[in-house]
Design a protein around this motif. Structure first.
Motif, short mmCIF file in Angstrom:
data_model
loop_
_atom_site.label_atom_id
_atom_site.label_comp_id
_atom_site.label_asym_id
_atom_site.label_seq_id
_atom_site.Cartn_x
_atom_site.Cartn_y
_atom_site.Cartn_z
N LYS A 45 -2.64 8.45 18.15
CA LYS A 45 -1.53 7.53 18.47
C LYS A 45 -1.80 6.14 17.92
CE LYS A 45 0.20 9.89 22.59
NZ LYS A 45 0.44 9.83 24.06
N ALA A 46 -3.07 5.72 17.93
CA ALA A 46 -3.42 4.42 17.37
C ALA A 46 -3.12 4.37 15.88
CB ALA A 46 -4.90 4.14 17.62
N VAL A 47 -3.53 5.41 15.16
CA VAL A 47 -3.32 5.44 13.71
C VAL A 47 -1.83 5.60 13.39
CG1 VAL A 47 -3.99 6.51 11.53
CG2 VAL A 47 -5.62 6.43 13.43
N GLN A 48 -1.13 6.40 14.18
CA GLN A 48 0.32 6.54 13.99
C GLN A 48 1.00 5.18 14.12
OE1 GLN A 48 2.36 8.65 17.10
NE2 GLN A 48 4.31 8.73 15.98
N GLU B 265 4.01 0.73 11.17
CA GLU B 265 4.31 -0.69 11.01
C GLU B 265 5.11 -0.89 9.72
OE1 GLU B 265 3.21 -4.14 12.42
OE2 GLU B 265 3.90 -2.70 13.91
N ASN B 266 5.80 -2.00 9.62
CA ASN B 266 6.59 -2.30 8.43
C ASN B 266 6.14 -3.66 7.86
OD1 ASN B 266 8.52 -2.23 6.42
ND2 ASN B 266 10.16 -3.03 7.72
N PRO B 267 5.38 -3.62 6.74
CA PRO B 267 4.88 -2.45 6.00
C PRO B 267 3.70 -1.81 6.73
CG PRO B 267 4.27 -4.48 4.89
CD PRO B 267 5.07 -4.89 6.06
N PRO B 268 3.35 -0.57 6.34
CA PRO B 268 2.29 0.16 7.03
C PRO B 268 0.92 -0.52 6.89
CG PRO B 268 3.61 1.62 5.66
CD PRO B 268 3.99 0.23 5.29
N VAL B 269 0.09 -0.29 7.90
CA VAL B 269 -1.30 -0.76 7.86
C VAL B 269 -2.20 0.47 7.69
CG1 VAL B 269 -3.18 -1.83 9.16
CG2 VAL B 269 -0.87 -2.80 9.27
N VAL B 270 -3.08 0.42 6.71
CA VAL B 270 -4.06 1.49 6.50
C VAL B 270 -5.41 0.97 6.98
CG1 VAL B 270 -5.13 3.07 4.86
CG2 VAL B 270 -2.76 2.30 4.50
N HIS B 271 -6.03 1.67 7.92
CA HIS B 271 -7.27 1.19 8.53
C HIS B 271 -8.45 1.27 7.57
CE1 HIS B 271 -10.83 1.23 11.18
NE2 HIS B 271 -10.09 0.55 12.03
N GLY C 87 -11.99 -4.72 9.68
CA GLY C 87 -12.49 -5.52 8.56
C GLY C 87 -12.05 -5.02 7.20
N LEU C 88 -11.80 -3.70 7.08
CA LEU C 88 -11.38 -3.13 5.80
C LEU C 88 -9.88 -2.81 5.76
CD1 LEU C 88 -14.30 -0.62 5.03
CD2 LEU C 88 -13.98 -2.93 4.12
N ALA C 89 -9.19 -3.05 6.85
CA ALA C 89 -7.78 -2.67 6.94
C ALA C 89 -6.93 -3.42 5.92
CB ALA C 89 -7.26 -2.92 8.34
N ILE C 90 -5.87 -2.75 5.46
CA ILE C 90 -4.96 -3.34 4.48
C ILE C 90 -3.52 -3.11 4.92
CG2 ILE C 90 -4.04 -3.14 2.12
CD1 ILE C 90 -6.78 -2.47 1.14
N ARG C 91 -2.74 -4.16 4.86
CA ARG C 91 -1.29 -4.03 5.07
C ARG C 91 -0.65 -3.82 3.70
NH1 ARG C 91 2.50 -4.94 9.00
NH2 ARG C 91 1.01 -5.86 10.47
N MET C 92 0.05 -2.71 3.55
CA MET C 92 0.60 -2.35 2.23
C MET C 92 1.89 -3.12 1.97
SD MET C 92 -0.19 1.75 2.30
CE MET C 92 0.33 1.93 0.58
N THR D 97 -1.39 6.04 3.29
CA THR D 97 -1.71 6.41 4.67
C THR D 97 -2.48 7.72 4.73
OG1 THR D 97 0.46 7.47 4.88
CG2 THR D 97 0.26 5.19 5.65
N LYS D 98 -2.40 8.53 3.68
CA LYS D 98 -3.12 9.80 3.65
C LYS D 98 -4.64 9.59 3.64
CE LYS D 98 0.61 12.37 3.35
NZ LYS D 98 1.02 13.30 4.42
N VAL D 99 -5.08 8.39 3.25
CA VAL D 99 -6.50 8.05 3.29
C VAL D 99 -7.00 8.11 4.73
CG1 VAL D 99 -8.15 6.16 2.97
CG2 VAL D 99 -6.44 6.65 1.20
N ASP D 100 -6.22 7.54 5.64
CA ASP D 100 -6.58 7.58 7.06
C ASP D 100 -6.47 8.99 7.64
OD1 ASP D 100 -7.14 4.89 7.19
OD2 ASP D 100 -5.24 4.32 8.13
N VAL D 101 -5.51 9.75 7.15
CA VAL D 101 -5.34 11.11 7.65
C VAL D 101 -6.59 11.94 7.34
CG1 VAL D 101 -4.02 13.26 7.42
CG2 VAL D 101 -2.83 11.06 7.51
N PHE D 102 -7.13 11.78 6.13
CA PHE D 102 -8.35 12.50 5.78
C PHE D 102 -9.49 12.10 6.73
CE2 PHE D 102 -12.39 13.21 3.74
CZ PHE D 102 -12.24 14.44 3.12
#
Length: 356
Positions: A130-133, A138-144, A166-171, A200-205
């Motif tokens: 749920k946290a990653v979802q 978010e708009n735009p999405p955040v990738v952790h 620390g490594l998160a990126i807002r796309m 976002t598939k990076v976080d899914v992996f």
């Protein structure tokens, strides 16, 4: 966002005493602090090397990302910031007293309260999903970009929260696609080799690797085992349809949870697919995990003598209502003369009270 005075932070941590260190990472150290109002906090400070370089990149990025997000119960909360005498940034975070998921899976012994049973493992998997979802929607999405067991913390109620942004990126543009690929070996998506492959598939992996870790109690990379990578090891067992051999053998898996855990293994295997388009979205994962949570509820079987008590309760219920309705009809319909059958349950409680 609050800006704390350095003097208050120094006092809260006893001048960053080593006895207050509760975590270490590539960025530096995390200290347990007590503010003047008695509130416990966690304070992030850079490593000495980064302090000399005045490299605030990771802490600045974490503060920027967290301060831009609305509150979410499954994400760590940023309470404020401060700066040391060299103008290096300090982060004041909520304190999570029950440690990390990594500690619970790999460092806790049988008598340790951090040890996770199967229902708690399933709950943790759902909470982090749920946290990653939330981040991805978010708009735009955040990738952790750094989902791993060491970055999942437990609060006083043993609920899990995702930490370390620390490594998160807002796309949100070209800048987000220009940063070098980053992550932790073992969790890092092998398809994510260049900045342009960020998605976002990076976080899914990474989440799929985490699921295997939660289920097996095995580290993402363990050089003392063959194969060392958890994904390779689990995938081999899945191909042989030896699903339950993936489960952590240190704790017994309840029979009623076998179906749910098999579903988790199925989800994890799709998350780590090398074909990115075959990986589910986090929203789809949350839906599937929710179904698993429903499936894992045990079937309660009552002793035969409770049938006698229930029958006795129904007879008393009928006498109280002055009803001549046949008890078989009540059992079948669950309702008579507009009165809910739950009153029968109340009478059973009365009988137990009289017996005891």
């Amino acid at each position: 966002m609050n800006e704390y005075k350095l003097e208050e932070i120094v006092e809260a941590t006893e001048n960053f005493d080593q006895s207050r260190v509760i975590g270490k990472g590539s960025h530096g150290f995390v200290y347990r602090g007590i503010l003047k109002d008695g509130k416990f906090v966690a304070i992030k400070k850079q490593s000495p090397g980064l302090q000399k370089l005045q490299d605030n990149t990771k802490l600045k990025n974490e503060a920027c990302i967290l301060s831009s997000l609305p509150h979410n119960p499954y994400l760590i909360s940023l309470l404020g910031t401060s700066h040391d005498s060299f103008k290096n940034k300090l982060l004041v975070m909520e304190h999570m007293p029950k440690g990390t998921l990594y500690e619970a899976l790999h460092l806790a012994d049988d008598d340790d309260e951090r040890t996770l049973d199967w229902p708690h493992r399933l709950k943790t998997a759902i909470q982090i999903a749920k946290a990653v979802q939330f981040l991805h929607e978010e708009n735009p999405p955040v990738v952790h970009r750094d989902i791993k067991s060491a970055n999942i913390l437990f609060d006083q109620n043993h609920d899990a929260k995702l930490a370390d942004f620390g490594l998160a990126i807002r796309m949100d543009g070209e800048d987000s696609l220009s940063r070098p690929a980053a992550g932790t070996i073992g969790y890092l998506d092998p398809c994510y080799t260049v900045p342009s492959k960020l998605s976002t598939k990076v976080d899914v992996f990474s989440y799929g690797v985490l699921l295997f870790e939660i289920i097996s109690g095995r580290k993402a990379i363990d050089v003392s085992r063959k194969p060392a990578a958890i994904v390779e090891w689990a995938s081999t067992l899945i191909e042989k349809r030896r699903f339950l051999d993936i489960c952590d053998e240190r704790i017994e898996l309840p029979h009623y949870m076998e179906s749910s855990i098999k579903k988790l293994i199925f989800i994890a295997s799709h998350c780590v697919s090398l074909i990115e388009n075959l990986r589910p979205s986090m929203a789809e994962i949350v839906v599937q995990l929710g179904k698993s949570a429903i499936d894992e509820r045990p079937v309660v079987r009552f002793p035969l003598w409770t049938s006698f008590l229930c029958g006795f309760a129904l007879q008393r219920w009928q006498r109280k209502l002055g009803s001549k309705t046949d008890s078989t009809e009540i059992n079948n319909k669950g309702n008579s003369n507009g009165v809910n059958i739950s009153k029968g349950a109340l009478l059973v409680r009365e009988i137990f009270a009289e017996i005891t």
